[in-house]
Write an enzyme that holds these catalytic residues in place. Structure first.
Site, PDB file in Angstrom:
ATOM      1  N   GLU A   7      41.299  45.794  47.709  1.00 20.43           N
ATOM      2  CA  GLU A   7      42.371  46.568  47.055  1.00 20.43           C
ATOM      3  C   GLU A   7      41.763  47.158  45.797  1.00 20.43           C
ATOM      4  OE1 GLU A   7      45.475  47.062  48.110  1.00 20.43           O
ATOM      5  OE2 GLU A   7      45.286  45.772  49.862  1.00 20.43           O
ATOM      6  N   GLY A  30      40.314  44.879  42.566  1.00 22.91           N
ATOM      7  CA  GLY A  30      39.611  45.280  41.348  1.00 22.91           C
ATOM      8  C   GLY A  30      39.093  46.689  41.488  1.00 22.91           C
ATOM      9  N   LYS A  89      38.824  33.046  42.084  1.00 21.41           N
ATOM     10  CA  LYS A  89      38.264  33.419  40.778  1.00 21.41           C
ATOM     11  C   LYS A  89      39.142  34.478  40.109  1.00 21.41           C
ATOM     12  CE  LYS A  89      35.384  36.410  38.934  1.00 21.41           C
ATOM     13  NZ  LYS A  89      35.952  36.423  37.582  1.00 21.41           N
ATOM     14  N   GLY A 111      34.100  46.553  44.098  1.00 20.53           N
ATOM     15  CA  GLY A 111      34.476  46.415  45.511  1.00 20.53           C
ATOM     16  C   GLY A 111      33.338  46.827  46.435  1.00 20.53           C
TER      17      GLY A 111
END
Ligand code: NAD
Length: 495
Positions: free
Chosen positions: A254, A232, A179, A237
């Site tokens: 990340e 993101g 995505k 996250g």
């Protein structure tokens, strides 16, 4: 106008409810494409296709030899390279970044694929001496793919962040549901056109565009997804981390950063200015590792800020296709967020040295441009020091002692990156070791290499991308123990 579709189980498809969303060029505010807005049902279909391919296809992708997978990846890299111009232009139109930076992204993406095509043929696993008390036995490990990987990416390096995940995940033999960010889906769709033409069996790679709270959540919450790799913001996250607990998924995160760039008085000043520019104004400052907090020894602060401001003020802003120094921010809402941070920072005592406003001159009138901004007089609790702004904004703080510099550098919830500038080698090593961050530089800022690992400490994430470590994230370790003398009674029976 282009209408771009999702790619599920080997077919290009509209969203299940037929809805499309607008893709906007941030340099002009114009709609450049309509993209299929995937639904939860689309995400579920994609997940089931990836699951079937991984677990049921006896001739499936994971059963291809590593050599075969490697050869297919190399062909994909060649194809991407041959379409370099098209990909770079698409990225600039969609994201806004200057064309030469978009070319850099395509070149890096090609290099990443080639690296992982090679890495998967390298030896992995280990051999262990394990005969203590059990008679002659031998243990060794092999690496296996994790299964169905959900890959979710941001908008700042759309193609590159995608390839950074896809290349190792596919090299290792996983199947994938991908995505991209809804702000910038176009280069990903193009990349999937290349994947669709490759020899990968249907269901190996699936693309579902759409919202984070719909498609993104469906991926991270699904019990049929074995691993989620997300790049993101820290906030999203955290919610993905929680959702992944449902089936104790493997996870790679990340996340955001607020990275210190520590400059001592003995540093090469020209070099420090040059790298500080690169650290915070490259890619419009929309870089997770941006050196957005300059922490500088008091005695050289005025001279340094003057030189940095001279450079920043001269930066030409414009449509990325014309290769200006800096392009627009990715969207109107992001531009407003960045400007909001600047206003709040001013209220909290920051002094604007340069920039600090939306730029609307000439061809920039309708785009989402913000002048490169330097904020001086920033206390450590100023919002611009504390929060990730993700735009062309840098704060200036001063120190008198090394100890003070380190303390200031580490006074953040993030731990992605950091740098130190000094000609004193011993001090460089001392200070860099004290900085609590996963990616650090001495006398440079921001270079990244596929050969070296990338990832953060603290709220900047968990796991590593790039390098051989990045490949291992997409594998499970299986331990195999062989009884070298099957006739021998076990220790248990002997007792
Ligand atoms: P974001 O967190 O808003 O979105 C990232 C992706 O997650 C998008 O595809 C989005 O649609 C999706 N998403 C949103 N809500 C979701 C949910 N509830 N469940 C699942 N998916 C969801 O981030 P962004 O604004 O696109 O990107 C900027 C952020 O990315 C910054 O914080 C930046 O530091 C970070 N970033 C980190 C790295 C790194 O290597 N550490 C690299 C690039 C960007």
């Amino acid at each position: 106008m282009d209408r771009v579709l999702n790619y599920i189980d080997g077919n290009w498809t509209e969203a299940s409810d037929g809805v499309f969303f607008d893709v906007i060029n941030p340099a002009s505010g114009e709609i450049v494409a309509k993209a299929a807005k995937g639904t939860v049902d689309d995400a579920k279909r994609a997940i089931m296709a990836a699951k079937r391919e991984f677990y049921e296809n006896k001739n499936g992708w994971r059963r291809f030899s590593a050599v075969k997978r490697s050869e297919i990846l190399l062909k994909i890299a060649d194809k991407l390279e041959s379409l370099r111009d098209e990909f770079a232009r698409t990225e600039t139109i969609d994201n806004g970044k200057p064309l030469r930076e978009a070319y850099g992204d395509v070149d890096d993406a090609v290099s990443y694929i080639r690296y992982y095509a090679g890495a998967i043929r390298m030896p992995s696993g280990a051999s262990y001496e394990v005969n203590d008390g059990f008679g002659p036995m031998h243990s060794y490990t092999i690496k296996e793919p994790v299964g169905v990987c959900g890959l979710i990416t941001p908008w700042n390096y759309p193609l590159l962040m995608g390839v950074q995940k896809l290349a190792p995940a596919l090299a290792a033999g996983n199947t994938v549901v991908f995505k991209p960010s809804s702000e910038t889906p176009l280069s990903t769709v193009k990349f999937f056109e290349i994947l669709a033409e490759s020899e990968m069996p249907a269901g190996t790679v699936n693309l579902v565009m759409g919202g984070g709270s719909t498609v993104g959540s469906a991926i991270s919450e699904s019990p049929d997804v074995d691993m989620v790799s997300f790049t993101g913001s820290t906030e999203v996250g955290q919610s993905i981390y929680r959702a992944a607990a449902v089936n104790v998924k493997k996870i790679g995160l990340e996340l955001g950063g607020k990275s210190p760039n520590v400059i001592f008085a003995d540093a090469d000043l020209d070099g420090a200015v040059e790298w500080a520019m690169m650290g915070v104004f490259f890619n419009q400052g929309e870089v997770c590792s941006a050196g957005s907090r300059i922490i500088i020894e008091e005695s050289i602060k005025d001279e340094f800020v003057k030189r940095l401001a001279d450079r920043a003020d001269k930066m030409v802003l414009g449509n990325g296709l014309e290769n200006p120094d800096m392009g627009p921010l990715v969207s109107k809402s992001h531009m407003e967020k960045v400007l909001g941070f600047i206003e709040k920072a001013k209220e909290e005592g920051a002094k604007v040295v340069c920039g600090g406003y939306r730029y609307t001159e000439g061809q920039c009138a309708k785009g989402y441009f913000v002048r490169p901004t330097i904020l001086d007089n920033c206390s450590n609790d100023n919002i611009a020091v504390k929060k990730e702004i993700f735009g062309p904004v840098v704060t200036i703080q001063t120190f008198k002692t090394e100890e003070e510099a380190v303390k200031m550098a580490n006074d953040t919830e993030y731990g992605l990156a950091g740098a130190v500038f000094t000609k004193d080698g011993a001090r460089a090593l001392r200070v860099i070791k004290e900085i609590r961050a996963g990616i650090t530089w001495v006398n440079c800022y921001n270079p990244a290499f596929v050969e070296a690992p990338w990832g953060g400490y603290k709220k900047s994430g968990t796991g590593r991308e790039l390098s051989f470590e990045g490949l291992e994230e997409y594998t499970e370790t299986k331990q195999i123990t062989i009884n070298l003398n099957p006739g021998e009674l076990s220790w248990y029976k002997k007792r």
